[in-house]
Design an enzyme around this catalytic site. Structure first.
Site, PDB file in Angstrom:
ATOM      1  N   ARG A 296       6.784  -1.159  -1.519  1.00 11.24           N
ATOM      2  CA  ARG A 296       6.216   0.191  -1.519  1.00 11.24           C
ATOM      3  C   ARG A 296       7.334   1.221  -1.612  1.00 11.24           C
ATOM      4  O   ARG A 296       8.288   1.181  -0.848  1.00 11.24           O
ATOM      5  CB  ARG A 296       5.410   0.420  -0.223  1.00 11.24           C
ATOM      6  CG  ARG A 296       4.780   1.795  -0.096  1.00 11.24           C
ATOM      7  CD  ARG A 296       3.446   1.858  -0.797  1.00 11.24           C
ATOM      8  NE  ARG A 296       2.914   3.207  -0.901  1.00 11.24           N
ATOM      9  CZ  ARG A 296       1.976   3.724  -0.117  1.00 11.24           C
ATOM     10  NH1 ARG A 296       1.462   3.004   0.847  1.00 11.24           N
ATOM     11  NH2 ARG A 296       1.549   4.945  -0.327  1.00 11.24           N
TER      12      ARG A 296
ATOM     13  N   ASP B  23      -0.794  -0.633   0.780  1.00 10.95           N
ATOM     14  CA  ASP B  23      -0.967   0.626   1.496  1.00 10.95           C
ATOM     15  C   ASP B  23      -1.611   0.290   2.834  1.00 10.95           C
ATOM     16  O   ASP B  23      -2.592  -0.467   2.875  1.00 10.95           O
ATOM     17  CB  ASP B  23      -1.875   1.571   0.693  1.00 10.95           C
ATOM     18  CG  ASP B  23      -2.088   2.896   1.394  1.00 10.95           C
ATOM     19  OD1 ASP B  23      -1.111   3.453   1.929  1.00 10.95           O
ATOM     20  OD2 ASP B  23      -3.233   3.383   1.402  1.00 10.95           O
TER      21      ASP B  23
ATOM     22  N   ASP C 180      -3.005   2.230   6.348  1.00 11.92           N
ATOM     23  CA  ASP C 180      -3.309   3.477   7.048  1.00 11.92           C
ATOM     24  C   ASP C 180      -3.725   3.193   8.483  1.00 11.92           C
ATOM     25  O   ASP C 180      -4.444   2.221   8.737  1.00 11.92           O
ATOM     26  CB  ASP C 180      -4.474   4.219   6.373  1.00 11.92           C
ATOM     27  CG  ASP C 180      -4.117   4.780   5.014  1.00 11.92           C
ATOM     28  OD1 ASP C 180      -2.937   5.117   4.799  1.00 11.92           O
ATOM     29  OD2 ASP C 180      -5.022   4.885   4.169  1.00 11.92           O
TER      30      ASP C 180
ATOM     31  N   ARG D 147      -0.474   0.594  -6.151  1.00 14.28           N
ATOM     32  CA  ARG D 147       0.581   0.203  -5.223  1.00 14.28           C
ATOM     33  C   ARG D 147       0.331  -1.219  -4.729  1.00 14.28           C
ATOM     34  O   ARG D 147      -0.814  -1.644  -4.602  1.00 14.28           O
ATOM     35  CB  ARG D 147       0.694   1.172  -4.054  1.00 14.28           C
ATOM     36  CG  ARG D 147      -0.584   1.472  -3.344  1.00 14.28           C
ATOM     37  CD  ARG D 147      -0.468   2.820  -2.617  1.00 14.28           C
ATOM     38  NE  ARG D 147      -1.694   3.208  -1.981  1.00 14.28           N
ATOM     39  CZ  ARG D 147      -2.676   3.911  -2.564  1.00 14.28           C
ATOM     40  NH1 ARG D 147      -2.574   4.270  -3.814  1.00 14.28           N
ATOM     41  NH2 ARG D 147      -3.762   4.245  -1.909  1.00 14.28           N
TER      42      ARG D 147
END
Length: 190
Positions: free
Chosen positions: A103, A117, A119, A114
């Protein structure tokens, strides 16, 4: 014990940190070296399991891209577990996992393709807003690719959360169809 009750203290060098229940959303829509998005998610979960106690993984869901449409579908999932540390420490930990899979935020299109990811969706019942981190995640309730796997974990967990899952279900019920479909694989067991 429920999801928002402490699982026990961890003592390190005289400092006691109560574990906090967290929910993380993971997504991938690019290969990393020879690893498919599904393999990237599996390996990311393996790395996160070192940081999260009693980690649970949802199924993987194939999701149409949001915000930036000129890209492949995403593979999304949610993990939950207990974290001992501050939200900012968890952010550092997840950035190191993302970095391990190539990343590079400086070289990518915002919300674009990507390899990984991650979160922070929920961090206990904390609310936090800094320039680097907002908890709960500000777009969590507009994303079926977060709500569906999160509800999957909450609904099958013996350690169900103490806040109402009806709220998240009602958020999901109000969303238009976002093209989220379950991949025909079992949730990861690490």
């Amino acid at each position: 014990m429920n999801f928002f009750e402490p699982a026990g203290s961890i003592r390190s060098q005289g400092f006691v940190s109560e574990p906090v229940p967290v929910v993380l959303g993971l997504g991938s829509n690019r290969y990393f070296r020879t690893m498919s998005p599904v393999k990237v998610l599996f390996e990311a979960c393996r790395m996160l399991s070192v940081k999260l106690q009693k980690m649970q993984c949802s199924s993987i869901y194939i999701t149409k891209p949001m915000y930036y449409f000129e890209q492949d579908d995403f593979h999304n999932m949610v993990v939950s577990g207990w974290y001992s540390g501050a939200p900012e420490s968890l952010l550092i930990d997840i950035h190191s996992v993302e970095d391990a899979f190539g990343r590079n935020r400086n070289a990518e299109i915002r919300n674009g393709p990507r390899p990984l990811d991650i979160d922070i969706e929920l961090f206990g019942q904390q609310k936090l807003e800094t320039s680097d981190l907002v908890i709960p995640h500000p777009r969590m309730t507009e994303r079926a690719f977060v709500l569906i796997p999160m509800l999957e974990i909450f609904n099958r967990s013996a350690e169900s959360i103490s806040i109402s899952t009806e709220y998240y279900q009602s958020c999901l019920d109000r969303l238009p169809d976002q093209g989220v479909r379950r991949l025909d694989t079992a949730p990861f067991v690490l």
